[in-house]
Design a protein around this motif. Structure first.
Motif, mmCIF file in Angstrom:
data_model
loop_
_atom_site.group_PDB
_atom_site.id
_atom_site.type_symbol
_atom_site.label_atom_id
_atom_site.label_comp_id
_atom_site.label_asym_id
_atom_site.label_seq_id
_atom_site.Cartn_x
_atom_site.Cartn_y
_atom_site.Cartn_z
ATOM 1 N N GLU A 184 0.830 -1.212 0.000
ATOM 2 C CA GLU A 184 0.000 0.000 0.000
ATOM 3 C C GLU A 184 0.864 1.262 0.000
ATOM 4 N N ARG B 175 1.969 1.682 -3.554
ATOM 5 C CA ARG B 175 0.886 2.211 -4.400
ATOM 6 C C ARG B 175 0.699 3.711 -4.196
ATOM 7 N N ALA C 58 2.193 -3.228 -7.746
ATOM 8 C CA ALA C 58 2.069 -2.073 -6.851
ATOM 9 C C ALA C 58 2.986 -0.935 -7.277
#
Length: 120
Positions: free
Chosen positions: A63, A66, A97
């Motif tokens: 995450e 990203r 990602a």
């Protein structure tokens, strides 16, 4: 001097990485969780992020990757995922990602420097 942001929740691993990189004269910054990394990345503006995949605090390495990739300020920032998860699927997830490279744990200081030099 190239700036590197280490994002790793394990203090021993973070210290090994920091010491290895400082010997090579990199400007090293550290974060122990993904949320801390997101606060720090805009101030540090790193050339490279070394991101652990599995971290506490609700924001894992994928995450963070990203989010960094979604921000145009970090277009030139290289990202290396650091993980004990070394399957083809895990590597593919990191690449999707936005990671540039994947380094499986455990790794040696020599392996770390090879990957850092390759992406920078």
């Amino acid at each position: 001097m190239k700036k590197i942001l280490i994002v790793e929740d394990q203090p021993d691993i973070r210290e090994l990485i920091r010491m290895t990189l400082e010997i090579e004269d990199y400007d090293v910054h550290e974060a122990e969780r993904g949320d801390v990394a997101m606060d720090l990345v805009g101030r540090v503006m790193p050339d490279l992020m070394l991101l652990d995949v599995m971290m506490p605090g609700g924001i894992d390495g994928y995450e963070v990757c990203r989010r960094v990739r979604a921000d145009a300020r970090f277009k030139r920032t290289r990202i290396v995922m650091l993980t004990a998860r070394d399957s083809a699927a895990d590597r593919a997830t990191g690449l999707r990602a936005g990671a540039d490279e994947h380094l499986a744990k455990p790794f040696s200081p020599r392996q770390l420097l090879q990957v850092v030099n390759k992406v920078l």
